[in-house]
Design a protein around this motif. Structure first.
Motif, mmCIF file in Angstrom:
data_model
loop_
_atom_site.group_PDB
_atom_site.id
_atom_site.type_symbol
_atom_site.label_atom_id
_atom_site.label_comp_id
_atom_site.label_asym_id
_atom_site.label_seq_id
_atom_site.Cartn_x
_atom_site.Cartn_y
_atom_site.Cartn_z
ATOM 1 N N LYS A 253 -28.467 3.471 6.189
ATOM 2 C CA LYS A 253 -28.345 2.224 6.933
ATOM 3 C C LYS A 253 -29.656 1.844 7.621
ATOM 4 O O LYS A 253 -30.036 0.677 7.641
ATOM 5 C CB LYS A 253 -27.216 2.378 7.973
ATOM 6 C CG LYS A 253 -27.033 1.172 8.895
ATOM 7 C CD LYS A 253 -26.403 0.002 8.186
ATOM 8 C CE LYS A 253 -26.334 -1.229 9.091
ATOM 9 N NZ LYS A 253 -26.283 -2.488 8.356
ATOM 10 N N TYR A 254 -30.359 2.848 8.180
ATOM 11 C CA TYR A 254 -31.447 2.496 9.083
ATOM 12 C C TYR A 254 -32.847 2.856 8.594
ATOM 13 O O TYR A 254 -33.815 2.246 9.038
ATOM 14 C CB TYR A 254 -31.226 3.140 10.449
ATOM 15 C CG TYR A 254 -29.987 2.611 11.133
ATOM 16 C CD1 TYR A 254 -29.944 1.297 11.586
ATOM 17 C CD2 TYR A 254 -28.860 3.399 11.297
ATOM 18 C CE1 TYR A 254 -28.804 0.787 12.192
ATOM 19 C CE2 TYR A 254 -27.717 2.901 11.903
ATOM 20 C CZ TYR A 254 -27.698 1.590 12.346
ATOM 21 O OH TYR A 254 -26.577 1.083 12.932
ATOM 22 N N SER A 255 -32.978 3.836 7.715
ATOM 23 C CA SER A 255 -34.338 4.256 7.370
ATOM 24 C C SER A 255 -34.999 3.229 6.450
ATOM 25 O O SER A 255 -34.339 2.411 5.802
ATOM 26 C CB SER A 255 -34.308 5.620 6.673
ATOM 27 O OG SER A 255 -33.897 5.454 5.331
ATOM 28 N N ARG A 256 -36.322 3.293 6.406
ATOM 29 C CA ARG A 256 -37.084 2.406 5.544
ATOM 30 C C ARG A 256 -36.662 2.598 4.087
ATOM 31 O O ARG A 256 -36.426 1.640 3.350
ATOM 32 C CB ARG A 256 -38.566 2.757 5.734
ATOM 33 C CG ARG A 256 -39.524 2.112 4.794
ATOM 34 C CD ARG A 256 -40.950 2.480 5.236
ATOM 35 N NE ARG A 256 -41.935 2.090 4.266
ATOM 36 C CZ ARG A 256 -42.312 2.844 3.243
ATOM 37 N NH1 ARG A 256 -41.766 4.027 3.070
ATOM 38 N NH2 ARG A 256 -43.203 2.420 2.380
ATOM 39 N N MET A 257 -36.533 3.860 3.685
ATOM 40 C CA MET A 257 -36.150 4.156 2.311
ATOM 41 C C MET A 257 -34.705 3.725 2.051
ATOM 42 O O MET A 257 -34.385 3.247 0.960
ATOM 43 C CB MET A 257 -36.308 5.668 2.093
ATOM 44 C CG MET A 257 -36.434 6.074 0.659
ATOM 45 S SD MET A 257 -37.844 5.292 -0.132
ATOM 46 C CE MET A 257 -37.125 5.070 -1.753
ATOM 47 N N VAL B 46 -33.087 1.213 3.420
ATOM 48 C CA VAL B 46 -33.095 -0.239 3.227
ATOM 49 C C VAL B 46 -33.629 -0.562 1.834
ATOM 50 O O VAL B 46 -33.083 -1.412 1.120
ATOM 51 C CB VAL B 46 -33.946 -0.935 4.314
ATOM 52 C CG1 VAL B 46 -34.146 -2.410 3.986
ATOM 53 C CG2 VAL B 46 -33.289 -0.790 5.678
ATOM 54 N N ALA B 47 -34.673 0.157 1.433
ATOM 55 C CA ALA B 47 -35.249 -0.084 0.105
ATOM 56 C C ALA B 47 -34.234 0.234 -0.996
ATOM 57 O O ALA B 47 -34.134 -0.479 -1.995
ATOM 58 C CB ALA B 47 -36.509 0.762 -0.074
ATOM 59 N N ARG C 239 -30.974 0.066 -0.776
ATOM 60 C CA ARG C 239 -29.947 -0.971 -0.836
ATOM 61 C C ARG C 239 -30.513 -2.272 -1.398
ATOM 62 O O ARG C 239 -29.834 -2.996 -2.121
ATOM 63 C CB ARG C 239 -29.337 -1.179 0.554
ATOM 64 C CG ARG C 239 -28.387 -0.036 0.911
ATOM 65 C CD ARG C 239 -27.695 -0.254 2.232
ATOM 66 N NE ARG C 239 -28.638 -0.182 3.333
ATOM 67 C CZ ARG C 239 -28.660 -1.038 4.352
ATOM 68 N NH1 ARG C 239 -27.805 -2.031 4.389
ATOM 69 N NH2 ARG C 239 -29.535 -0.904 5.314
ATOM 70 N N ILE D 43 -41.285 -2.627 -3.675
ATOM 71 C CA ILE D 43 -40.388 -1.474 -3.682
ATOM 72 C C ILE D 43 -40.243 -1.019 -5.129
ATOM 73 O O ILE D 43 -39.523 -1.627 -5.903
ATOM 74 C CB ILE D 43 -39.007 -1.834 -3.101
ATOM 75 C CG1 ILE D 43 -39.162 -2.363 -1.670
ATOM 76 C CG2 ILE D 43 -38.081 -0.629 -3.125
ATOM 77 C CD1 ILE D 43 -37.888 -2.961 -1.098
ATOM 78 N N LEU E 62 -39.482 4.983 -7.506
ATOM 79 C CA LEU E 62 -39.392 5.735 -6.251
ATOM 80 C C LEU E 62 -37.946 5.809 -5.778
ATOM 81 O O LEU E 62 -37.430 6.879 -5.436
ATOM 82 C CB LEU E 62 -40.265 5.046 -5.194
ATOM 83 C CG LEU E 62 -40.242 5.664 -3.799
ATOM 84 C CD1 LEU E 62 -40.847 7.046 -3.833
ATOM 85 C CD2 LEU E 62 -40.983 4.773 -2.817
#
Lengths: 298, 270
Positions: free
Chosen positions: A160-164, A166-167, A169, A183, A187
């Motif tokens: 939900k919250y990490s940079r990865m 978000v990427a 999702r 993105i 990766l």
């Protein structure tokens, strides 16, 4: 009533293990739109790695669990980087067949390294149980629930919250648009396989603990977890957890009550029950309980 | 033109683009985006405008396309074979046609995704605040799921998302598509405002009057070739352009291809 509560508790613990395996399926499905049939192999590798770290090398048990998860993540990432990455752009059918091939490969390699016989994981839980009033609850189930709960919370926060997260999702939502933001799909897919490997490894450890033993047929849990993702919706991590719990609970209750109340259904009915539930849910909700109905705006 | 003029931020030099080793989409296209300018690219459907942008942003590979000759320079560095992530890191961001926002994510998460290539937290923070100043409506709705925004808001989100990468060059692919005239005007003003903060803009549009009203320079693309170029105001006053792209035409429809037989191309033949 006592029996009912005991069965429920054991069912939830079993369901938590299914949830882990199902989560692995969902994470990979979201990134690649493919069901990874090698998931059972990762479960197996996790159990055997934990055995190896704890029993063979003498490391403390909980450290061995963490290392098994890291090992599972590495196996997942490696399989993706060495094999799956070369298949990008191929039809889903081709990739699914390859994951079945990887499963067979792992099934053959594990006994070469660790032998055919069941091994003792050497977990501190054993087959002990504790009494809550009249109710006997397995210690291993407590630990399973606790560890799985922590891992699931960490996963959902990360997602939900990490940079990865978000990427990941964003890529699941629109891979090309994600690419335009820089993105890289490679990766995201690599991280997804690593996560799937790690949660599968943990599932393997919890299955082998509590007297289950480190056995070759431990991978079969992955097959039993398939109804869980179909039930929850292939692309819904929350659905995977709910689906896993439903399957675990119903299996546990069926194994406890069916021989008594419906013996005409024969033995082993509890193993078939998840699939029966799956078929019924699919008839009513073809996208699963929490799956995204595919909507296209024109 | 003076010889010591600044290096353009984007220089496309004589590129050919082929899809699937068979379909020749761009032929010898050259253009320049001077640093700090708004450059418009006009053209009908299928002229190759989107392909040109994809070639710049590294997204051709997704469609099995490639730049077979020529080069694309971003600040003097060749990028025609670069990956999208490295192009974004070098300061080029693209707003894709059709908005392509992440519908299941919130507005805020869409913006975070736009800043994926950046690692400087404080820089991202200040870009975020700047973007919300530019699009106050996105700030109001930052916790809403992006798929539920209106078309105009989604276009704003798509532009805002691209700005989160702090680009020095912004590529916009048909930002006016499917929007009400009032919203189109708003988008145009926002593009001009973005440009005033120092971001160069390459604007691909079918809505020629909108594009030419803010462009310093414009190109016209037809069946994969640049058939016309000039300063924005000049093209806006040009009767041919008015007839072909501004809907001032009477009588049968023309195109540059039929007007100028020498530039006629047969796009499906090698």
């Amino acid at each position: 009533m006592t029996k009912f509560l005991e069965l429920c508790f054991a069912g939830v613990a079993l369901g938590a293990q299914y949830a882990l395996v199902a989560l692995g399926y969902v994470v990979i499905y979201r990134a690649t739109s493919v069901i990874n049939f090698a998931q059972g192999g990762f479960v197996m590798i996790g159990a055997y790695l934990a055995y190896n770290f704890h029993q063979t090398w003498g490391l403390p048990f909980y450290l061995a669990v963490v290392l098994a998860m890291i090992g599972g993540a590495m196996v997942g990432a490696l399989v993706e980087a060495l094999i799956l990455r070369r298949l990008v752009g191929r039809p889903a059918f081709v990739i699914i067949m390859v994951t079945i091939g990887i499963l067979i490969l792992i099934e053959q390699l594990v006994p070469v390294v660790w032998g055919q016989d069941p091994l003792a994981l050497g977990d501190p839980w054993g087959v002990r149980s504790i009494k809550l009033g009249d109710i006997a609850l397995a210690v291993a189930d407590f630990w399973t629930l606790g560890i799985v709960a922590v891992v699931l919370i960490v996963f959902f926060l990360y997602f939900k919250y990490s940079r990865m997260g978000v990427a990941m999702r964003a890529t699941a939502s629109d891979q090309e648009a994600a690419l335009a933001q820089g993105i890289g799909a490679g990766l995201v897919i690599g991280v997804s396989w690593a996560i799937a490997g790690a949660v599968a490894a943990l599932a393997g450890v919890t299955l082998a603990g509590g007297g289950g033993g480190v056995r070759l047929d431990i991978e079969l849990v992955a097959l039993a977890a398939l109804p869980a993702i179909i039930l929850g919706g292939l692309d819904s991590p929350g659905g995977a957890v709910v689906g896993g719990l439903v399957i675990g609970l119903s299996q546990s209750l069926a194994s406890g009550y069916q021989p008594e109340y419906a013996p005409w259904l024969g033995s082993g009915f509890d193993l078939a029950l998840p699939y029966i539930i799956m078929v019924i849910v699919l008839l009513v909700r073809p996208y699963g309980l929490f799956g995204q109905r595919e909507v296209r705006r024109v | 033109m003076s010889s010591e003029r600044e290096q353009p931020i984007l220089r496309v030099h004589d590129i050919d683009v082929v899809y699937g080793e068979a379909i020749h989409v761009l032929r010898g296209v050259s253009l320049e985006v001077p640093t700090g300018a708004i450059v418009a690219m006009l053209g009908a459907n299928g002229a190759g405008k989107t392909t040109l942008l994809r070639a710049c942003s590294g997204l051709l590979g997704v469609q099995q396309g490639s730049v077979t000759s020529g080069m694309i320079l971003l600040d003097g560095v060749r990028i025609e074979r670069a990956k999208p992530a490295s192009v974004v890191r070098r300061g080029l961001a693209q707003v894709m046609e059709g908005r392509r926002i992440f519908g299941e994510l919130t507005v805020e998460e869409n913006l975070r995704a736009g800043a994926f290539t950046r690692r400087d937290r404080s820089g991202i923070r200040s870009t975020y605040e700047h973007v919300l100043e530019l699009f106050p409506v996105l700030g109001e709705r930052r916790r809403s799921q992006a798929g539920y925004l209106s078309g105009g808001e989604q276009q704003m989100l798509a532009i805002a998302r691209a700005l989160m990468a702090a680009p020095r060059l912004l590529l916009l692919d048909e930002p006016s598509l499917g929007l009400a005239p009032m919203i189109v005007e708003k988008i145009r003003d926002i593009i001009a405002a973005i440009n005033r903060t120092g971001t160069s803009v390459l604007l691909v549009e079918q809505n020629a009057s909108m594009a030419l009203s803010i462009a310093h320079h414009a190109y016209v693309l037809e069946t994969g070739r640049v058939v016309r170029e000039g300063p924005g105001p000049e093209l806006l006053d040009d009767p041919e352009i008015r007839r072909l792209y501004l809907g001032a035409s009477e009588g049968p429809r023309h195109s540059f291809t039929t007007l100028a037989p020498t530039s006629r191309v047969r796009p499906w033949m090698p």
